[in-house]
Write an enzyme that holds these catalytic residues in place. Sequence first.
Site, PDB file in Angstrom:
ATOM      1  N   LYS A 290     -15.682   9.807  11.717  1.00 47.50           N
ATOM      2  CA  LYS A 290     -16.184   9.623  10.128  1.00 47.50           C
ATOM      3  C   LYS A 290     -17.140  10.749  10.262  1.00 47.50           C
ATOM      4  O   LYS A 290     -16.758  12.193  10.158  1.00 47.50           O
ATOM      5  CB  LYS A 290     -16.537   8.228   9.862  1.00 47.50           C
ATOM      6  CG  LYS A 290     -15.606   7.295  10.041  1.00 47.50           C
ATOM      7  CD  LYS A 290     -16.074   5.959   9.456  1.00 47.50           C
ATOM      8  CE  LYS A 290     -14.930   5.062  10.017  1.00 47.50           C
ATOM      9  NZ  LYS A 290     -13.261   5.066   9.484  1.00 47.50           N
TER      10      LYS A 290
ATOM     11  N   ARG B 235       0.938  -1.096  -0.142  1.00 45.37           N
ATOM     12  CA  ARG B 235      -0.155  -0.005   0.014  1.00 45.37           C
ATOM     13  C   ARG B 235       0.744   1.306   0.172  1.00 45.37           C
ATOM     14  O   ARG B 235       1.981   1.221   0.816  1.00 45.37           O
ATOM     15  CB  ARG B 235      -0.731  -0.023   1.234  1.00 45.37           C
ATOM     16  CG  ARG B 235      -1.862  -1.373   1.031  1.00 45.37           C
ATOM     17  CD  ARG B 235      -2.598  -1.294   2.198  1.00 45.37           C
ATOM     18  NE  ARG B 235      -3.731  -2.646   2.332  1.00 45.37           N
ATOM     19  CZ  ARG B 235      -4.927  -2.489   2.661  1.00 45.37           C
ATOM     20  NH1 ARG B 235      -5.451  -1.406   3.570  1.00 45.37           N
ATOM     21  NH2 ARG B 235      -5.513  -3.383   2.510  1.00 45.37           N
TER      22      ARG B 235
HETATM   23  N1  PLP Z   1     -16.119  -0.425  12.702  1.00 44.60           N
HETATM   24  C1  PLP Z   1     -16.073  -0.430  11.407  1.00 44.60           C
HETATM   25  C2  PLP Z   1     -17.103  -1.167  10.769  1.00 44.60           C
HETATM   26  C3  PLP Z   1     -14.807   0.325  10.697  1.00 44.60           C
HETATM   27  O1  PLP Z   1     -14.955   0.454   9.475  1.00 44.60           O
HETATM   28  C4  PLP Z   1     -13.841   0.918  11.478  1.00 44.60           C
HETATM   29  C5  PLP Z   1     -13.038   1.645  10.558  1.00 44.60           C
HETATM   30  O2  PLP Z   1     -13.056   2.267   9.652  1.00 44.60           O
HETATM   31  C6  PLP Z   1     -14.237   0.925  12.604  1.00 44.60           C
HETATM   32  C7  PLP Z   1     -14.986   0.279  13.403  1.00 44.60           C
HETATM   33  C8  PLP Z   1     -12.911   1.624  13.412  1.00 44.60           C
HETATM   34  O3  PLP Z   1     -13.157   2.989  13.721  1.00 44.60           O
HETATM   35  P1  PLP Z   1     -12.271   4.040  14.040  1.00 44.60           P
HETATM   36  O4  PLP Z   1     -11.676   4.434  12.428  1.00 44.60           O
HETATM   37  O5  PLP Z   1     -13.003   5.081  14.820  1.00 44.60           O
HETATM   38  O6  PLP Z   1     -10.932   3.234  14.603  1.00 44.60           O
END
Ligand code: PLP
Length: 408
Positions: A246, A21
């Site tokens: 997000k 990556r």
């Molecule tokens: N749960 C899901 C379904 C995710 O896609 C992600 C990360 O993208 C996370 C948890 C982790 O969240 P964070 O980015 O806040 O660590």
Amino acid sequence: MEYNSFFETALERLRDERRYRVFADLERIAGRYPHAVWHSPKGERNIVMWCSNDYLGMGQHPKVVGAMVETATRVGTGAGGTRNIAGNNHSLIQLEHELADLHGKEAALVFTSGYVSNQTGIATIAKLIPNCLILSDALNHNSMIEGIRQSGIEYKVFRHNDAAHLEELLKANPNRPTLIVCESLYSMDGDVAPLEKFCDLAEKYGAMTYVDEVHAVGMYGPRGGGIAERDGVMHRVDILEGTLAKAFGCLGGYIAGSAKMVDAVRSYAPGFIFTTALPPAICSAATAAIKHLKSSRWERERHQDRAARVKAILTAAGLPVIASDTHIVPVFVGDPERCKQACDILLEEFNIYIQPINYPTVPKGTERLRITPSPYHDDGLIDALADALVQVWDRLGLPLQAKAAAAE
Ligand code: PLP
């Protein structure tokens, strides 16, 4: 011992499999989302981001930036330690109240990321339930799988979003405390779990539900409570997990549920106890974003409108958009090499930034571009994206669908 040779061999393996990556060196420009600067090897270039998970652009919202600056100026930067060592910071308490209210739960607990919330949250909850069985959706995120593994508890995997299979497993394990673990919105395909059916089953068989709403909080439901709120089942889900990183544009994760469950996780979870708390400025910024999105529907409505337009325009251009009912727009490539090449050409020749999605994020052979429109991607940017993608598809010999068929 040549320790570096071990690492080099491991990296070579990734290169051979075409999944080494590379991340672009980017700098966003507050107030001009989705525009950003790419610090390319040949100098600075203006580009348009099409793959950020700052889904609603809240990371640049004046209220959110203002709250962060105001709090940092008033109380300083770091939290000063774990909560065990340094106590709670007031902004964190306000944030947890905001989150509990968002989900209509008695309490919420904030962690340093959504990843940590799942990993330490699931492990701790499952371990505290005697003789617990975990039933986990086949496409659950790595953070949930790690939480399940760390718990050491027996688990079984049900077919993705398959309520009938879940029921089979529940039936086969009667009278046993059971934790059903799933996501509400799966971020690679953009599909949604049948939460109402899962809640029906949980109630029928006396199971507990844990739902990851990371890709839905802020974006779905009348107040941004997520898919469970949208579908009218938020009060039936026992534990909701989400991220502040997000749609809320900041950093951190949380669980929300009963006061007793939250207190137990607070008291037992190593991923909560042994790590420094989130800085107060981040907590204030997240609180500002959540508050704003509880009352403002503009971002949610415009977000859905933009996603629908991107899907329609790309589909009409013959591009292989994987059908989804949500804001995620996956475009199928099916080959790691060409997926990476497509992204390289888009960035270098069209100033469009999309990160290739390859194994292990998605299964081999399903490599794709994952496009995430925001409320701020206007019609001109969407048209430019479609034109660029068609040219890239042509250049790489990737199949376009017949336009007439795609438009039907
Ligand atoms: N749960 C899901 C379904 C995710 O896609 C992600 C990360 O993208 C996370 C948890 C982790 O969240 P964070 O980015 O806040 O660590």
